[in-house]
Design an enzyme around this catalytic site. Sequence first.
Site, short mmCIF file in Angstrom:
data_model
loop_
_atom_site.label_atom_id
_atom_site.label_comp_id
_atom_site.label_asym_id
_atom_site.label_seq_id
_atom_site.Cartn_x
_atom_site.Cartn_y
_atom_site.Cartn_z
N LYS A 51 0.86 -1.25 -0.03
CA LYS A 51 -0.11 -0.09 -0.09
C LYS A 51 0.98 1.40 0.07
O LYS A 51 0.70 2.06 -0.80
CB LYS A 51 -1.02 -0.08 1.23
N ARG A 79 -9.61 0.59 8.79
CA ARG A 79 -9.05 -0.75 9.13
C ARG A 79 -9.99 -1.79 10.07
O ARG A 79 -9.87 -2.89 10.14
CB ARG A 79 -7.78 -1.07 10.23
N ARG A 98 11.70 -6.09 4.28
CA ARG A 98 11.41 -4.60 4.14
C ARG A 98 12.55 -3.87 4.93
O ARG A 98 12.83 -4.17 6.20
CB ARG A 98 10.04 -4.23 4.84
N ARG A 141 11.74 -2.14 10.34
CA ARG A 141 10.74 -1.36 11.27
C ARG A 141 10.52 -2.13 12.55
O ARG A 141 10.52 -3.68 12.60
CB ARG A 141 9.47 -1.60 10.68
N ARG A 178 -0.14 -9.32 13.25
CA ARG A 178 -0.62 -8.22 12.42
C ARG A 178 -1.59 -8.83 11.40
O ARG A 178 -2.47 -8.49 10.93
CB ARG A 178 0.51 -7.36 11.89
P1 ADP Z 1 2.43 -2.01 3.15
O1 ADP Z 1 2.28 -0.36 3.21
O2 ADP Z 1 0.94 -2.53 2.34
O3 ADP Z 1 2.53 -2.47 4.48
P2 ADP Z 1 4.74 -1.72 1.61
O4 ADP Z 1 4.55 -0.88 0.68
O5 ADP Z 1 5.46 -1.09 2.98
O6 ADP Z 1 3.61 -2.35 2.45
O7 ADP Z 1 5.45 -3.04 1.26
C1 ADP Z 1 6.18 -4.14 1.93
C2 ADP Z 1 7.36 -4.41 1.31
O8 ADP Z 1 7.15 -5.50 0.20
C3 ADP Z 1 8.40 -3.60 1.20
O9 ADP Z 1 9.57 -3.88 1.40
C4 ADP Z 1 8.22 -2.99 -0.30
O10 ADP Z 1 9.36 -2.53 -0.83
C5 ADP Z 1 8.00 -4.39 -0.70
N1 ADP Z 1 7.04 -4.45 -1.92
C6 ADP Z 1 5.92 -3.87 -2.20
N2 ADP Z 1 5.26 -4.03 -3.18
C7 ADP Z 1 5.81 -4.95 -3.90
C8 ADP Z 1 5.78 -5.67 -4.90
N3 ADP Z 1 4.65 -5.59 -5.81
N4 ADP Z 1 6.47 -6.92 -5.31
C9 ADP Z 1 7.41 -7.22 -4.42
N5 ADP Z 1 7.66 -6.28 -3.51
C10 ADP Z 1 6.99 -5.36 -3.08
P1 AMP Z 2 1.10 0.14 8.89
O1 AMP Z 2 1.95 1.23 8.91
O2 AMP Z 2 -0.18 0.64 8.00
O3 AMP Z 2 1.48 -1.14 8.67
O4 AMP Z 2 0.41 0.39 10.48
C1 AMP Z 2 1.42 -0.05 11.41
C2 AMP Z 2 0.68 -0.18 12.59
O5 AMP Z 2 -0.08 1.36 13.26
C3 AMP Z 2 -0.51 -1.10 12.88
O6 AMP Z 2 -0.15 -2.60 13.34
C4 AMP Z 2 -1.44 -0.56 13.94
O7 AMP Z 2 -1.00 -0.75 15.22
C5 AMP Z 2 -1.27 0.82 13.79
N1 AMP Z 2 -2.23 1.46 12.66
C6 AMP Z 2 -1.97 2.01 11.66
N2 AMP Z 2 -3.29 2.34 11.02
C7 AMP Z 2 -4.25 1.86 11.98
C8 AMP Z 2 -5.57 2.10 11.85
N3 AMP Z 2 -6.29 2.67 10.79
N4 AMP Z 2 -6.53 1.50 12.94
C9 AMP Z 2 -5.71 1.26 14.14
N5 AMP Z 2 -4.40 0.98 14.19
C10 AMP Z 2 -3.71 1.53 13.01
#
Ligand code: ADP
Ligand code: AMP
Length: 216
Positions: free
Chosen positions: A13, A88, A127, A160, A171
Amino acid sequence: MRIVLMGPPGAGKGTQAKKLVETYGIPQIATGDILRAAVQEGTALGKKAKEYMERGLLVPDDVITGIVKERLKEIDVEKGFILDGFPRTIPQAESLEKILEEMGVKLDAVINIVVPQDELIERFTGRRVCEICGATYHVKYNPPKQEGICDKCGGRLIVRADDEVKTVEKRIDVYERETKPLIDYYRSKNLLVNIDGNRPIEVVFEEIKGFLRGEG
Ligand code: ADP
Ligand code: AMP
């Protein structure tokens, strides 16, 4: 353009949101990023959120909804926004609907990025994020030019805190129970668009853009 990016944690995302920001010039509103900044600054919100985030749990709905409500009052959302990681839960989605109604606007689409679970684990373990600007990389799929260093600002790349395997499993579990029901919620409102996220970043991006251009 007012869109929500949905999908399990690690689906991509944030990665797609940043590319959409560059292309369409509308802001990304990522609740996870807002919370991480608050944790780093040590604010009251940060102190409260940290307990939940560390355990892989959702921060309470009223806290999150308050943050989003305030953020949507800012001037830069006039032409649109990309919500990333919010809503969420069903109560969050209902609150969002009320907020948007008060603003006199509607969502255009909810883009659901679909990725199988085994691939998610692979994404989490690889990541890396910049500790200064928050840019996201993947050691295999999206590596920086120089190992451990952010291409954009030269900051150090770190893992992270909540990407540890045990927290990640929690999660994903929380996603299955609390967030997945939103798929039916938005489908019933004719807003849901499924995108196969199990392909390279650029391919996923092209498909999202194609949909937004009205080709989907
Ligand atoms: P989210 O915001 O949904 O938690 P991220 O955008 O942080 O996910 O992506 C999670 C990990 O996967 C990151 O290390 C990113 O670089 C990698 N990633 C994102 N999209 C893809 C894809 N289409 N193919 C492979 N790796 C990806
Ligand atoms: P994310 O960066 O989206 O993976 O979010 C990291 C963490 O932040 C999650 O595991 C939750 O603990 C908190 N968080 C982010 N967005 C929300 C949401 N919309 N509702 C509740 N918790 C959230």
